[in-house]
Scaffold this motif. Sequence first.
Motif, PDB file in Angstrom:
ATOM      1  N   TRP A  65       0.611  -1.045  -0.002  1.00 16.34           N
ATOM      2  CA  TRP A  65       0.068  -0.023   0.392  1.00 16.34           C
ATOM      3  C   TRP A  65       0.746   1.808  -0.009  1.00 16.34           C
ATOM      4  CZ3 TRP A  65      -4.561  -2.462  -0.965  1.00 16.34           C
ATOM      5  CH2 TRP A  65      -4.672  -3.940  -0.490  1.00 16.34           C
ATOM      6  N   PHE A  66       1.955   1.175   0.568  1.00 16.65           N
ATOM      7  CA  PHE A  66       3.009   2.926   0.421  1.00 16.65           C
ATOM      8  C   PHE A  66       4.322   2.097   1.031  1.00 16.65           C
ATOM      9  CE2 PHE A  66      -0.840   3.894   2.927  1.00 16.65           C
ATOM     10  CZ  PHE A  66      -1.055   5.226   2.012  1.00 16.65           C
ATOM     11  N   VAL A  67       5.509   2.024   0.458  1.00 13.58           N
ATOM     12  CA  VAL A  67       6.613   1.524   0.634  1.00 13.58           C
ATOM     13  C   VAL A  67       7.968   2.854   1.041  1.00 13.58           C
ATOM     14  CG1 VAL A  67       8.853   1.532  -1.423  1.00 13.58           C
ATOM     15  CG2 VAL A  67       6.394   0.872  -2.169  1.00 13.58           C
ATOM     16  N   ASP A  68       8.354   1.846   2.170  1.00 12.01           N
ATOM     17  CA  ASP A  68       9.533   2.552   3.833  1.00 12.01           C
ATOM     18  C   ASP A  68       8.747   3.605   4.503  1.00 12.01           C
ATOM     19  OD1 ASP A  68      11.316   1.230   1.736  1.00 12.01           O
ATOM     20  OD2 ASP A  68      11.823   2.648   0.669  1.00 12.01           O
ATOM     21  N   ASP A  69       7.404   3.435   4.476  1.00 11.98           N
ATOM     22  CA  ASP A  69       6.148   4.066   5.481  1.00 11.98           C
ATOM     23  C   ASP A  69       6.373   5.590   5.185  1.00 11.98           C
ATOM     24  OD1 ASP A  69       4.870   4.347   7.532  1.00 11.98           O
ATOM     25  OD2 ASP A  69       6.410   4.858   9.538  1.00 11.98           O
ATOM     26  N   LYS A  70       6.190   5.869   3.650  1.00 11.86           N
ATOM     27  CA  LYS A  70       6.845   7.579   2.615  1.00 11.86           C
ATOM     28  C   LYS A  70       5.608   7.626   2.082  1.00 11.86           C
ATOM     29  CE  LYS A  70      11.772   7.273   3.556  1.00 11.86           C
ATOM     30  NZ  LYS A  70      13.247   7.553   2.922  1.00 11.86           N
ATOM     31  N   PRO A  71       4.155   7.897   2.932  1.00 15.03           N
ATOM     32  CA  PRO A  71       3.334   8.360   1.979  1.00 15.03           C
ATOM     33  C   PRO A  71       3.690   9.470   1.145  1.00 15.03           C
ATOM     34  CG  PRO A  71       2.347   8.056   4.529  1.00 15.03           C
ATOM     35  CD  PRO A  71       4.062   7.749   4.143  1.00 15.03           C
ATOM     36  N   ASP A  72       4.400  10.045   0.733  1.00 14.57           N
ATOM     37  CA  ASP A  72       4.615  11.430   0.866  1.00 14.57           C
ATOM     38  C   ASP A  72       5.216  10.924  -0.708  1.00 14.57           C
ATOM     39  OD1 ASP A  72       7.156  10.759   2.029  1.00 14.57           O
ATOM     40  OD2 ASP A  72       7.584  13.176   2.462  1.00 14.57           O
ATOM     41  N   SER A  73       5.563   9.540  -1.265  1.00 15.63           N
ATOM     42  CA  SER A  73       6.610   9.303  -2.439  1.00 15.63           C
ATOM     43  C   SER A  73       5.895   9.108  -3.461  1.00 15.63           C
ATOM     44  CB  SER A  73       7.693   8.033  -1.495  1.00 15.63           C
ATOM     45  OG  SER A  73       6.808   6.865  -1.192  1.00 15.63           O
ATOM     46  N   GLY A  74       4.648   8.959  -3.235  1.00 18.49           N
ATOM     47  CA  GLY A  74       4.278   7.995  -4.508  1.00 18.49           C
ATOM     48  C   GLY A  74       4.126   6.818  -4.963  1.00 18.49           C
ATOM     49  N   GLU A  75       5.182   6.133  -4.134  1.00 22.65           N
ATOM     50  CA  GLU A  75       5.175   4.273  -3.723  1.00 22.65           C
ATOM     51  C   GLU A  75       4.263   3.796  -3.661  1.00 22.65           C
ATOM     52  OE1 GLU A  75       7.793   3.514  -6.256  1.00 22.65           O
ATOM     53  OE2 GLU A  75       7.272   5.206  -6.894  1.00 22.65           O
ATOM     54  N   GLY A  76       4.078   3.008  -3.672  1.00 20.65           N
ATOM     55  CA  GLY A  76       2.656   1.941  -3.373  1.00 20.65           C
ATOM     56  C   GLY A  76       1.552   2.390  -3.880  1.00 20.65           C
ATOM     57  N   PHE A  77       0.765   1.287  -3.679  1.00 28.60           N
ATOM     58  CA  PHE A  77      -0.389   1.287  -4.357  1.00 28.60           C
ATOM     59  C   PHE A  77      -1.767   2.525  -3.633  1.00 28.60           C
ATOM     60  CE2 PHE A  77      -5.368   0.149  -4.548  1.00 28.60           C
ATOM     61  CZ  PHE A  77      -5.401   0.440  -5.843  1.00 28.60           C
ATOM     62  N   GLU A  78      -1.532   3.065  -2.204  1.00 31.14           N
ATOM     63  CA  GLU A  78      -2.357   3.172  -1.597  1.00 31.14           C
ATOM     64  C   GLU A  78      -1.666   5.344  -2.152  1.00 31.14           C
ATOM     65  OE1 GLU A  78      -5.678   0.905   1.073  1.00 31.14           O
ATOM     66  OE2 GLU A  78      -3.980   2.212   2.208  1.00 31.14           O
ATOM     67  N   SER A  79      -0.832   5.088  -1.684  1.00 32.00           N
ATOM     68  CA  SER A  79      -0.117   6.411  -2.603  1.00 32.00           C
ATOM     69  C   SER A  79      -0.583   7.325  -3.497  1.00 32.00           C
ATOM     70  CB  SER A  79       1.112   6.074  -1.411  1.00 32.00           C
ATOM     71  OG  SER A  79       2.699   7.042  -2.011  1.00 32.00           O
ATOM     72  N   ALA A  80      -0.045   5.906  -4.633  1.00 32.11           N
ATOM     73  CA  ALA A  80      -0.228   6.329  -6.141  1.00 32.11           C
ATOM     74  C   ALA A  80      -1.614   6.902  -6.101  1.00 32.11           C
ATOM     75  CB  ALA A  80       0.224   5.636  -6.674  1.00 32.11           C
ATOM     76  N   VAL A  81      -2.540   5.799  -5.520  1.00 29.65           N
ATOM     77  CA  VAL A  81      -4.252   6.419  -5.750  1.00 29.65           C
ATOM     78  C   VAL A  81      -4.411   8.186  -5.097  1.00 29.65           C
ATOM     79  CG1 VAL A  81      -6.376   6.523  -4.800  1.00 29.65           C
ATOM     80  CG2 VAL A  81      -4.905   3.829  -6.058  1.00 29.65           C
ATOM     81  N   ALA A  82      -3.709   7.973  -3.852  1.00 30.80           N
ATOM     82  CA  ALA A  82      -3.680   9.212  -3.098  1.00 30.80           C
ATOM     83  C   ALA A  82      -3.363  10.247  -4.309  1.00 30.80           C
ATOM     84  CB  ALA A  82      -3.493   9.257  -1.884  1.00 30.80           C
ATOM     85  N   TYR A  83      -2.445  10.591  -5.076  1.00 27.94           N
ATOM     86  CA  TYR A  83      -1.894  11.521  -5.496  1.00 27.94           C
ATOM     87  C   TYR A  83      -2.967  11.662  -6.546  1.00 27.94           C
ATOM     88  CZ  TYR A  83       2.396  12.616  -2.487  1.00 27.94           C
ATOM     89  OH  TYR A  83       3.145  13.345  -1.436  1.00 27.94           O
ATOM     90  N   ALA A  84      -3.274  10.630  -7.453  1.00 22.21           N
ATOM     91  CA  ALA A  84      -3.923  10.827  -8.623  1.00 22.21           C
ATOM     92  C   ALA A  84      -5.518  11.336  -7.973  1.00 22.21           C
ATOM     93  CB  ALA A  84      -4.512   9.169  -8.977  1.00 22.21           C
ATOM     94  N   VAL A  85      -6.113  11.423  -6.965  1.00 23.39           N
ATOM     95  CA  VAL A  85      -6.765  11.853  -7.118  1.00 23.39           C
ATOM     96  C   VAL A  85      -6.843  13.175  -5.942  1.00 23.39           C
ATOM     97  CG1 VAL A  85      -9.208  12.026  -5.357  1.00 23.39           C
ATOM     98  CG2 VAL A  85      -8.426   9.914  -5.739  1.00 23.39           C
ATOM     99  N   ALA A  86      -5.906  13.534  -6.131  1.00 23.67           N
ATOM    100  CA  ALA A  86      -5.570  14.880  -6.475  1.00 23.67           C
ATOM    101  C   ALA A  86      -5.481  16.168  -6.777  1.00 23.67           C
ATOM    102  CB  ALA A  86      -3.168  15.092  -4.976  1.00 23.67           C
TER     103      ALA A  86
END
Length: 287
Positions: A65-86
């Motif tokens: 869902w995220f990579v390396d506990d870094k949501p702001d990286s855009g890496e990982g499914f949910e991080s990427a989804v969040a930025y796509a919605v943004a």
Amino acid sequence: MARTPRTVALTLAGAVVLSVTACSPQQPTSTPGPAASASCTKENLATRTPGKLTIATDQPAYPPWFVDDKPDSGEGFESAVAYAVAAKLGYAREDVTWTRVKFDSAIAPGPKEFDFDINQFSITEERKQAVDFSAPYYLVRQTVIALKSSKIAGKRSLADLKNAKLGAQVGTTSYQAITDLIQPKVRPLVYNSNDDAKKALQNGQLDGLVVDLPTAFYITGTEIKDAVVVGQLPQVGSPEVFGLLLDRDSPLTGCVSGAVGQLTNEGFLKQLEQRWLTEEAGAPDIT
């Protein structure tokens, strides 16, 4: 659906999920465009901080869902989804602020410290009494797991599973996937709980166990070290769905839901799912 021990344990799961792909995953082939509605743009949205979008998730946040506990990286499914919605709402990456909120705090009634939260929240009627949800961004797939020594480890087709001894918890979509999709020649075994089914798998009484994908990540990542994800099955029954969580009666709900719907219709969410939940996570499709 609720955050049972299965979903609580997702915070531990991804770091040790095994990848079985032979090549590097491809980036999505396109980037999402802005939302069509003028009322759903940055200038018109009543976010917590004008001109900024505050997105929450839990801590720690684990793969896939995220990579390396870094949501702001855009890496990982949910991080990427969040930025796509943004992006659909007109927010550039530098306009997005991340905050950490525990799962139970997010679903509890009361004002929120975020504009939306993304954290594998299953949409349920009970939760909708306390919070809002967007349109679903992910339909949970049923998945086959097996011991590394199993005869079905590495198989990629429904035909390869016809002679397997499979099991699942009684009354679940997982069991329906066995009977309706795989239709094995050997009568499937039914268990009162996933714990009983896992013991049967460990004891060699099953060739494979069918569970939902998040549960598969957890079992193979933290509970049964010599188990692997064989693959994801085609959709069956009424799947569990994940949605972005917002404050109850949030003025943003319609626009956020619309952005998710556009990303779904454009096929962009499917691209992200293919990359992060199939290739990167080592959970290929069984066809």
